[in-house]
Design an enzyme around this catalytic site. Sequence first.
Site, short mmCIF file in Angstrom:
data_model
loop_
_atom_site.label_atom_id
_atom_site.label_comp_id
_atom_site.label_asym_id
_atom_site.label_seq_id
_atom_site.Cartn_x
_atom_site.Cartn_y
_atom_site.Cartn_z
N SER A 126 29.37 39.04 42.15
CA SER A 126 30.46 39.08 42.99
C SER A 126 30.25 39.29 44.35
O SER A 126 29.46 40.03 44.68
CB SER A 126 31.59 40.09 42.37
OG SER A 126 32.78 39.88 43.28
N TYR A 151 34.97 48.62 39.86
CA TYR A 151 34.60 47.20 39.55
C TYR A 151 33.52 46.80 40.45
O TYR A 151 32.48 46.31 39.77
CB TYR A 151 35.89 46.23 39.65
CG TYR A 151 35.33 44.83 39.80
CD1 TYR A 151 35.39 44.09 40.70
CD2 TYR A 151 35.09 44.07 38.45
CE1 TYR A 151 35.03 42.87 40.58
CE2 TYR A 151 34.69 42.90 38.32
CZ TYR A 151 34.57 42.05 39.55
OH TYR A 151 34.21 41.01 39.55
N LYS A 155 29.25 45.83 39.97
CA LYS A 155 28.48 44.44 40.01
C LYS A 155 27.06 44.95 40.72
O LYS A 155 26.22 44.37 40.61
CB LYS A 155 29.53 43.54 40.78
CG LYS A 155 30.68 43.18 40.00
CD LYS A 155 30.09 42.36 38.85
CE LYS A 155 31.06 41.89 37.73
NZ LYS A 155 30.84 41.04 36.59
C1 WQD Z 1 43.31 37.16 47.03
C2 WQD Z 1 44.11 37.64 48.22
C3 WQD Z 1 45.32 39.65 48.14
C4 WQD Z 1 47.58 38.34 44.93
C5 WQD Z 1 39.16 39.76 43.47
C6 WQD Z 1 37.91 40.69 43.36
C7 WQD Z 1 36.83 39.60 42.81
C8 WQD Z 1 37.11 38.61 41.87
C9 WQD Z 1 38.38 38.05 42.13
C10 WQD Z 1 36.92 38.93 39.49
C11 WQD Z 1 44.05 38.89 48.87
C12 WQD Z 1 46.36 38.34 48.22
C13 WQD Z 1 46.82 38.32 45.70
C14 WQD Z 1 49.25 38.46 45.06
C15 WQD Z 1 48.62 38.48 47.41
N1 WQD Z 1 37.30 39.39 40.70
N2 WQD Z 1 47.14 38.49 47.22
N3 WQD Z 1 49.64 38.64 46.34
O1 WQD Z 1 41.00 40.51 45.61
O2 WQD Z 1 40.00 38.59 46.86
O3 WQD Z 1 39.17 39.19 44.60
O4 WQD Z 1 39.64 38.98 42.57
O5 WQD Z 1 36.19 37.92 39.20
O6 WQD Z 1 35.62 40.05 42.67
O7 WQD Z 1 37.61 41.55 44.20
O8 WQD Z 1 41.41 38.22 44.75
O9 WQD Z 1 43.25 36.89 43.96
O10 WQD Z 1 43.45 39.38 43.82
O11 WQD Z 1 43.51 38.38 46.07
O12 WQD Z 1 48.99 38.50 48.68
O13 WQD Z 1 50.09 38.79 44.33
O14 WQD Z 1 45.46 37.08 47.77
O15 WQD Z 1 45.70 40.72 49.00
O16 WQD Z 1 44.14 38.90 50.25
P1 WQD Z 1 40.36 39.20 45.81
P2 WQD Z 1 42.96 38.18 44.76
#
Ligand code: WQD
Length: 339
Positions: A126, A151, A155
Amino acid sequence: MQKVLVTGGCGYIGSHTIVDLVQAGYEVVSVDNFANSSPDTLDRIEQITGVRVENMAVDLCDLAATREVFAAHPGFAGIIHFAAHKAVGESVAKPFKYFRNNLLSLINVAECARDHKVACLVYSSSCTVYGIPDKLPVTEQTPVKPAESPYGRTKQMGEQILADGLKGTDTRSISLRYFNPAGAHTSGMMGESPLAQGANLVPAITETAIGVRPVIEVFGDDYDTRDGTCIRDYIHIMDLARAHRLSMEASWAGKLAGEPEFINLGIGEGVTVLEAIHAFEEVSSTQLNYRITDRRPGDIPAIYADYSKAREVLGWEPEFAITDIMRTAWEWEQRRRTQ
Ligand code: WQD
């Protein structure tokens, strides 16, 4: 017909990768204990490919049971290891659950790969290994930094375990560093089916649009970005799936020099949260109910990939954009609720 082992084969990325492998003519054996997936996924894979893939419901933290998989199926040409817990927030609350499951299962699979001289082990890593990058876009030479969560640390540790454990063996480890996987299969018959409410942005968007979530919270709009919301590199699940097969094929063809190999998988475009929401509104012709709330702890302001290595060594190019991600995710969200 070459046989490939896919662990976590009933998960979101695993299932789409199995479809790609089967359609490319490979025999696939899945191992999935349904800790975070459903056996229904095997039906969906069969509906799309016409093939009933064998799944062994084995806990890969059990070394004897893991060895049984390899005894039952000698001669795997490659292994793709997805099986892991992946919820960033949960990992903060339950670090030992994440270290035990994610590392022990990896060690068992890698040890069996070594003992059975499997040519390559593709590992689901990741972009979280980069922490908060100093420079964008991120290349494979970008320094790895302390992870922002247990998490992410699993990785990082997983990559090192493979580097040390498989050094000098017949098994090449290939760590694919995913950016943000999203979207659904273009057939409309498979996609992300989070057992709990989706924590990630794209399922949160489609759950809000279909009404199972009243509003989508935008976690902060005071970041130092073009619209104040976080920037991520969203990669379509089918682009991501294809890259796994291309990684094994490149390894078998002797095109990978690295022992171990590290490859970024993103499409090189940064999209803000608000831009993602507006892309969804555009493709779905709906108005999304969202509100700005506080920042989410652990979020980094911006990250997106330089994928030139994937292009050069795998011959990989993304075929889908953020609008395709939103269109396919929306199609799937609507269909999965009617099944
Ligand atoms: C993306 C953006 C949130 C939800 C994580 C892990 C990565 C992978 C994917 C597993 C961020 C914003 C999100 C919401 C929001 N994990 N958001 N409201 O955190 O970039 O990555 O998930 O495979 O390893 O680190 O992904 O989709 O959670 O967030 O504003 O209800 O969307 O703050 O900026 P992230 P995400």
